[in-house]
Design a protein around this motif. Structure first.
Motif, short mmCIF file in Angstrom:
data_model
loop_
_atom_site.label_atom_id
_atom_site.label_comp_id
_atom_site.label_asym_id
_atom_site.label_seq_id
_atom_site.Cartn_x
_atom_site.Cartn_y
_atom_site.Cartn_z
N GLY A 252 1.33 -3.93 -11.56
CA GLY A 252 0.12 -3.23 -11.15
C GLY A 252 -0.48 -2.44 -12.30
N ALA A 253 0.37 -1.76 -13.07
CA ALA A 253 -0.10 -0.98 -14.21
C ALA A 253 -0.69 -1.89 -15.29
N VAL A 254 -0.05 -3.04 -15.52
CA VAL A 254 -0.56 -3.98 -16.52
C VAL A 254 -1.93 -4.51 -16.11
N LEU A 255 -2.07 -4.91 -14.85
CA LEU A 255 -3.36 -5.41 -14.37
C LEU A 255 -4.42 -4.33 -14.44
N ALA A 256 -4.05 -3.10 -14.08
CA ALA A 256 -5.02 -2.00 -14.11
C ALA A 256 -5.50 -1.70 -15.52
N SER A 257 -4.70 -2.06 -16.52
CA SER A 257 -5.10 -1.81 -17.91
C SER A 257 -6.14 -2.80 -18.41
N MET A 258 -6.40 -3.85 -17.64
CA MET A 258 -7.38 -4.87 -18.04
C MET A 258 -8.72 -4.54 -17.38
N ARG A 259 -9.74 -4.26 -18.21
CA ARG A 259 -11.00 -3.77 -17.67
C ARG A 259 -11.74 -4.81 -16.84
N THR A 260 -11.38 -6.08 -16.98
CA THR A 260 -12.06 -7.12 -16.21
C THR A 260 -11.42 -7.38 -14.86
N ILE A 261 -10.36 -6.63 -14.53
CA ILE A 261 -9.69 -6.77 -13.23
C ILE A 261 -9.67 -5.40 -12.55
N ALA A 262 -10.18 -5.35 -11.33
CA ALA A 262 -10.06 -4.15 -10.52
C ALA A 262 -8.81 -4.30 -9.67
N THR A 263 -7.86 -3.39 -9.82
CA THR A 263 -6.54 -3.53 -9.19
C THR A 263 -6.34 -2.49 -8.10
N ARG A 264 -5.88 -2.96 -6.95
CA ARG A 264 -5.53 -2.06 -5.85
C ARG A 264 -4.05 -2.28 -5.52
N LEU A 265 -3.31 -1.20 -5.33
CA LEU A 265 -1.89 -1.29 -5.01
C LEU A 265 -1.63 -0.59 -3.69
N VAL A 266 -1.09 -1.34 -2.74
CA VAL A 266 -0.80 -0.83 -1.40
C VAL A 266 0.67 -1.09 -1.11
N VAL A 267 1.39 -0.08 -0.67
CA VAL A 267 2.79 -0.26 -0.25
C VAL A 267 2.87 0.08 1.23
N PHE A 268 3.84 -0.55 1.89
CA PHE A 268 3.92 -0.35 3.34
C PHE A 268 5.34 -0.53 3.86
N ASP A 269 5.61 0.13 4.97
CA ASP A 269 6.73 -0.18 5.86
C ASP A 269 6.11 -0.24 7.25
N THR A 270 6.35 0.74 8.12
CA THR A 270 5.59 0.79 9.37
C THR A 270 4.30 1.57 9.18
N SER A 271 4.19 2.28 8.05
CA SER A 271 2.95 2.95 7.69
C SER A 271 2.43 2.33 6.39
N VAL A 272 1.22 2.69 6.03
CA VAL A 272 0.57 2.10 4.85
C VAL A 272 0.17 3.23 3.90
#
Length: 400
Positions: A252-272
């Protein structure tokens, strides 16, 4: 006639002639180390380094399978953090790093040493790896303040090592994929890639004029100047997915460092939990997770779906073993709806170097029926998987 003088005896006697080790004796030695116990079983006593190695092995593997306190009773370490720290130092002295990591995992799993990882002296002695990070994150809530900074330093070391190994290649592979996906045959003059254009038109070279007639122009569309793709990493943080969470945070950090990719990171169990605002620092991401608990994939996908603004330019990566605790039919409907809107959907049963993971085969088959193959992915393969998804070509699925 005089007798010649006798040479004085050397203070250093000549060494005994070298004798190759007896193969039978070496076999007995190895069996003794494998089987443990005493000399009665093999007739082979141990001394020196072999005896020390045997003690470290007996401390971990000498108890009965159900004896979760075996480390304490067999080797006399008890519940003392300094004693365990010495044992951790011993295994690092006698075994290579890869074996040390296995023994540490066995000590945590077999002997219940989780609580001892809350002690700074124990934590400072361990060999840091992805599995240790998972154990630390699961203990984060119980961690005393004196250990918290040490734990964060251990996590940072593992994350930095992973980034050094994975970041450069990931950026190179994905940059190439983005360039190819944005290439156009009708570029504006300022967007023409002249090197590629010349190579594409070499058959039109005119020797008399010493020039190439560019019948086909190759270049980039205007979108190449800004964000071209959106990537959503939707990561299951149940306890069995610990190694996958660590790798997903790094990628996620690597993708976020690329200005041509907008990166969203979501983690979940029973909540988000949406960790997009922390995605540039994997350590912050990991300390924002909560390993363990149930699983509600449907709820997590609903959150991701609500954040998608450009479906045709979006890749959603679901990292989960697919043991759904939410509403199964709604989960599948959401995946189908996202695919119908143009989203590229990827399902990874694990993102780690482990073998074939345990997963819900019925849900994996249901996703496959929707055109979403579910498979385990190693960190080294992940860049190629993402490149294929960005270019909308078949995924490089590893052989089962």
């Amino acid at each position: 006639m005089s007798t010649p003088p006798t040479a004085p005896a050397s203070p250093h006697p000549a060494p005994a002639p070298h004798r190759p080790p007896d193969p039978a004796d070496e076999r007995l030695r190895r069996w003794r180390l494998v089987l443990g116990g005493d000399a009665d079983g093999t007739g082979r006593a141990l001394a020196g380094t072999d005896a020390a190695v045997d003690r470290t092995l007996t401390a971990l593997y000498g108890g009965s399978p159900g004896d979760r306190a075996g480390l304490g009773r067999t080797a006399g370490l008890g519940a003392s953090a300094p004693s365990v720290a010495r044992w951790l130092g011993d295994i690092r002295a006698y075994f290579p790093s890869s074996v040390v990591q296995v023994m540490q995992r066995d000590a945590i799993d077999r002997l219940g040493l989780d609580a001892l990882l809350l002690e700074p002296e124990t934590l400072a002695a361990v060999e840091a790896d992805v599995h240790l990070v998972g154990a630390l994150l699961s203990l984060r809530g119980a961690m005393p303040e004196t250990t918290r900074e040490t734990a964060r330093a251990v996590v940072r070391k593992v994350v930095d090592d992973l980034e050094k190994r994975l970041a450069t290649r990931t950026r190179a592979v994905l940059t190439g994929a983005l360039d190819r996906s944005a290439r156009t045959g009708r570029p504006r003059h300022r967007d023409i890639d002249w090197n590629r254009t010349v190579r594409a038109n070499l058959e039109n070279y005119l020797p008399a004029h010493r020039t190439v007639v560019p019948e086909r122009l190759v270049g980039h569309g205007r979108a190449s100047r800004g964000v071209r793709k959106e990537v959503v990493l939707c990561v299951d943080q149940s306890g069995s997915m610990a190694a996958s969470v660590v790798h997903a945070a790094v990628f996620g950090a690597v993708l976020a460092s690329m200005r041509t990719i907008a990166t969203r990171l979501v983690v979940f169990d029973t909540s988000v939990v949406d960790l997009t605002d922390r995605v540039e620092d994997p350590v912050d991401v990991l300390f924002g997770t909560r390993l363990g608990g149930g699983t509600d994939i449907n709820r997590a996908l609903a959150h991701c779906q609500s954040r998608i603004t450009r479906p045709a330019d979006t890749v959603v990566v679901l990292v989960s073993d697919l043991y759904e605790g939410g509403i199964r039919d709604e989960m599948l409907k959401r995946v189908a709806a996202m695919k119908a809107s143009g989203v590229q959907f990827v399902a990874l049963l694990a993102l780690s170097d482990e073998g074939t993971p345990a997963y819900d085969r019925d849900h994996a088959a249901a996703l496959a029926a929707l055109g979403v193959p579910a498979f385990a992915c190693t960190p080294d393969l992940f860049p190629e998987v993402m490149a294929a998804a960005l270019e909308k070509r078949p995924l490089p699925i590893p052989a089962a």
